[in-house]
Design a protein around this motif. Structure first.
Motif, mmCIF file in Angstrom:
data_model
loop_
_atom_site.group_PDB
_atom_site.id
_atom_site.type_symbol
_atom_site.label_atom_id
_atom_site.label_comp_id
_atom_site.label_asym_id
_atom_site.label_seq_id
_atom_site.Cartn_x
_atom_site.Cartn_y
_atom_site.Cartn_z
ATOM 1 N N THR A 26 0.839 -1.193 0.000
ATOM 2 C CA THR A 26 0.000 0.000 0.000
ATOM 3 C C THR A 26 0.883 1.254 0.000
ATOM 4 O O THR A 26 1.745 1.400 0.865
ATOM 5 C CB THR A 26 -0.913 0.019 1.228
ATOM 6 O OG1 THR A 26 -1.715 -1.165 1.230
ATOM 7 C CG2 THR A 26 -1.816 1.242 1.214
ATOM 8 N N PRO A 27 0.714 2.164 -0.965
ATOM 9 C CA PRO A 27 1.540 3.379 -0.987
ATOM 10 C C PRO A 27 1.287 4.252 0.241
ATOM 11 O O PRO A 27 0.181 4.278 0.794
ATOM 12 C CB PRO A 27 1.080 4.095 -2.269
ATOM 13 C CG PRO A 27 0.367 3.059 -3.074
ATOM 14 C CD PRO A 27 -0.240 2.113 -2.083
ATOM 15 N N ALA A 28 2.323 4.972 0.651
ATOM 16 C CA ALA A 28 2.153 5.913 1.768
ATOM 17 C C ALA A 28 1.172 7.009 1.396
ATOM 18 O O ALA A 28 0.467 7.551 2.248
ATOM 19 C CB ALA A 28 3.505 6.514 2.151
ATOM 20 N N LYS A 29 1.095 7.353 0.125
ATOM 21 C CA LYS A 29 0.108 8.318 -0.347
ATOM 22 C C LYS A 29 -0.350 7.892 -1.734
ATOM 23 O O LYS A 29 0.416 7.317 -2.516
ATOM 24 C CB LYS A 29 0.683 9.733 -0.403
ATOM 25 C CG LYS A 29 1.814 9.904 -1.408
ATOM 26 C CD LYS A 29 2.231 11.359 -1.540
ATOM 27 C CE LYS A 29 3.301 11.537 -2.633
ATOM 28 N NZ LYS A 29 3.658 12.954 -2.839
ATOM 29 N N VAL A 30 -1.607 8.135 -2.033
ATOM 30 C CA VAL A 30 -2.128 7.831 -3.351
ATOM 31 C C VAL A 30 -3.287 8.768 -3.670
ATOM 32 O O VAL A 30 -4.173 8.972 -2.846
ATOM 33 C CB VAL A 30 -2.577 6.353 -3.473
ATOM 34 C CG1 VAL A 30 -3.591 5.998 -2.399
ATOM 35 C CG2 VAL A 30 -3.128 6.067 -4.863
ATOM 36 N N THR A 31 -3.242 9.387 -4.829
ATOM 37 C CA THR A 31 -4.345 10.189 -5.342
ATOM 38 C C THR A 31 -4.571 9.767 -6.787
ATOM 39 O O THR A 31 -3.672 9.214 -7.438
ATOM 40 C CB THR A 31 -4.053 11.701 -5.289
ATOM 41 O OG1 THR A 31 -2.863 11.975 -6.055
ATOM 42 C CG2 THR A 31 -3.840 12.165 -3.855
ATOM 43 N N SER A 32 -5.767 10.011 -7.298
ATOM 44 C CA SER A 32 -6.056 9.611 -8.666
ATOM 45 C C SER A 32 -7.009 10.602 -9.307
ATOM 46 O O SER A 32 -7.702 11.373 -8.627
ATOM 47 C CB SER A 32 -6.653 8.209 -8.709
ATOM 48 O OG SER A 32 -7.925 8.189 -8.089
ATOM 49 N N VAL A 33 -7.044 10.573 -10.639
ATOM 50 C CA VAL A 33 -7.964 11.408 -11.402
ATOM 51 C C VAL A 33 -8.363 10.641 -12.655
ATOM 52 O O VAL A 33 -7.531 9.978 -13.282
ATOM 53 C CB VAL A 33 -7.314 12.766 -11.770
ATOM 54 C CG1 VAL A 33 -6.083 12.570 -12.636
ATOM 55 C CG2 VAL A 33 -8.316 13.666 -12.461
ATOM 56 N N ASP A 34 -9.639 10.692 -13.014
ATOM 57 C CA ASP A 34 -10.109 10.098 -14.255
ATOM 58 C C ASP A 34 -10.006 11.140 -15.364
ATOM 59 O O ASP A 34 -10.685 12.174 -15.328
ATOM 60 C CB ASP A 34 -11.548 9.604 -14.113
ATOM 61 C CG ASP A 34 -11.644 8.331 -13.288
ATOM 62 O OD1 ASP A 34 -10.582 7.792 -12.913
ATOM 63 O OD2 ASP A 34 -12.768 7.884 -13.023
ATOM 64 N N VAL A 35 -9.155 10.882 -16.327
ATOM 65 C CA VAL A 35 -8.971 11.792 -17.446
ATOM 66 C C VAL A 35 -10.200 11.739 -18.353
ATOM 67 O O VAL A 35 -10.675 12.751 -18.856
ATOM 68 C CB VAL A 35 -7.704 11.426 -18.224
ATOM 69 C CG1 VAL A 35 -7.509 12.345 -19.422
ATOM 70 C CG2 VAL A 35 -6.486 11.485 -17.313
ATOM 71 N N ASP A 36 -10.716 10.541 -18.557
ATOM 72 C CA ASP A 36 -11.957 10.312 -19.277
ATOM 73 C C ASP A 36 -12.489 8.973 -18.792
ATOM 74 O O ASP A 36 -12.035 8.478 -17.748
ATOM 75 C CB ASP A 36 -11.756 10.347 -20.801
ATOM 76 C CG ASP A 36 -10.589 9.477 -21.254
ATOM 77 O OD1 ASP A 36 -10.436 8.354 -20.714
ATOM 78 O OD2 ASP A 36 -9.815 9.910 -22.123
ATOM 79 N N ASP A 37 -13.433 8.370 -19.502
ATOM 80 C CA ASP A 37 -14.028 7.130 -18.988
ATOM 81 C C ASP A 37 -13.192 5.893 -19.283
ATOM 82 O O ASP A 37 -13.588 4.779 -18.944
ATOM 83 C CB ASP A 37 -15.449 6.945 -19.524
ATOM 84 C CG ASP A 37 -15.497 6.839 -21.043
ATOM 85 O OD1 ASP A 37 -14.428 6.925 -21.686
ATOM 86 O OD2 ASP A 37 -16.611 6.684 -21.587
ATOM 87 N N ARG A 38 -11.967 6.085 -19.849
ATOM 88 C CA ARG A 38 -11.112 4.935 -20.153
ATOM 89 C C ARG A 38 -9.686 5.076 -19.617
ATOM 90 O O ARG A 38 -8.909 4.135 -19.698
ATOM 91 C CB ARG A 38 -11.066 4.719 -21.662
ATOM 92 C CG ARG A 38 -12.417 4.340 -22.262
ATOM 93 C CD ARG A 38 -12.376 4.350 -23.781
ATOM 94 N NE ARG A 38 -11.465 3.360 -24.321
ATOM 95 C CZ ARG A 38 -11.757 2.067 -24.487
ATOM 96 N NH1 ARG A 38 -12.955 1.616 -24.129
ATOM 97 N NH2 ARG A 38 -10.888 1.242 -25.002
ATOM 98 N N ASN A 39 -9.355 6.245 -19.064
ATOM 99 C CA ASN A 39 -7.993 6.489 -18.601
ATOM 100 C C ASN A 39 -8.001 7.116 -17.214
ATOM 101 O O ASN A 39 -8.724 8.094 -16.972
ATOM 102 C CB ASN A 39 -7.263 7.427 -19.565
ATOM 103 C CG ASN A 39 -7.053 6.811 -20.932
ATOM 104 O OD1 ASN A 39 -6.082 6.087 -21.149
ATOM 105 N ND2 ASN A 39 -7.967 7.080 -21.864
#
Length: 254
Positions: A67-80
């Protein structure tokens, strides 16, 4: 009786959809790779994509191990989808929630290279054996550094404490300009070296090469930006590492 058939079929259809959401996606294909990519002003270091026709990210869960010490994410579109995680090696499982794929990746460190401040020899005074060192013509950056900390350059060392120090101003040295003050010391340079991680280690290199009471020269050993001293530098054509005590982002060591 017919009026009850349609609702029964509808309920069965809803249940079928619900059960499909928990099953593996038919013909799923995708990718997860470690790569630096910028999106809307933020840098991410993992790219995930669904590549199968007609499928999207909806319902997919990405699990990083460890498990990473920190993790953030964003959906660029519905496939990426882009992730920002602590740099390192991971196994990433993609689930729905059943496992769709497992990927071994290395999330790179996308932060810009750390930089440190360097100075150079600007002039010599042969009759007195003194030299003038400093930033140069706007060639250094004491606040953000000017040279990547992976660069091997000499370290400017100075001795201005101990018996007989600080040394008096030589009679022929002009000490009237605050930016070019007399340091009261003797300087010399080490061989080219990648800066160590700590100031203590850098000072130790000076002590090892020149002896007791030697340390890394500091931005304010005169008044600031330049100073004069006895001594010399090994290679007058090369810049050298110098410490600065009040600008943490302007030095390679801490």
């Amino acid at each position: 009786m017919r009026r009850f058939i349609f609702p029964a079929i509808a309920v069965a259809f809803v249940n079928l959809i619900a059960s499909n959401e928990a099953r593996a996606i038919p013909f799923y294909t995708g990718s997860v790779v470690g790569e630096c990519v910028e999106y809307q002003g933020t840098t991410y270091n993992v790219k995930a994509a669904v590549t199968a026709p007609l499928w999207t990210l909806q319902g997919l869960i990405y699990t990083f191990t460890p498990t990473p010490a920190k993790v953030t994410s964003v959906d660029v579109d519905d496939r990426n989808r882009y992730f920002s995680v602590t740099p390192g090696a991971y196994q990433v499982k993609v689930g729905n929630p059943e496992i769709q794929g497992t990927y071994s990746i290395n999330a790179p460190d996308c932060s810009p290279p750390r930089k440190g401040m360097t100075w150079r020899l600007t002039s010599t005074n042969s009759p007195t054996g003194t030299i003038h060192v400093g930033c140069g013509n706007n060639e250094c950056d004491p606040r953000q550094g000017d040279t990547d900390c992976t660069t091997a350059l000499p370290i400017l060392c100075i001795k201005k404490s101990g018996t007989g120090f600080p040394l008096p101003v030589p009679a022929t040295v002009n000490n009237s300009d605050q930016y070019h003050r007399w340091s009261g010391g003797v300087v010399g340079t080490t061989g080219a070296t990648v800066p160590p991680a700590t100031l203590t280690a850098a000072n130790d290199l000076c002590t090892k090469q020149f002896g007791a009471d030697w340390r890394v020269a500091e931005f304010h050993d005169g008044w600031g930006w330049y100073f004069q001293a006895y001594g010399g530098v090994g290679d007058p054509s090369k810049r050298f590492w110098v410490h600065i005590n009040d600008q943490p982002k302007g030095r390679c060591w801490q």
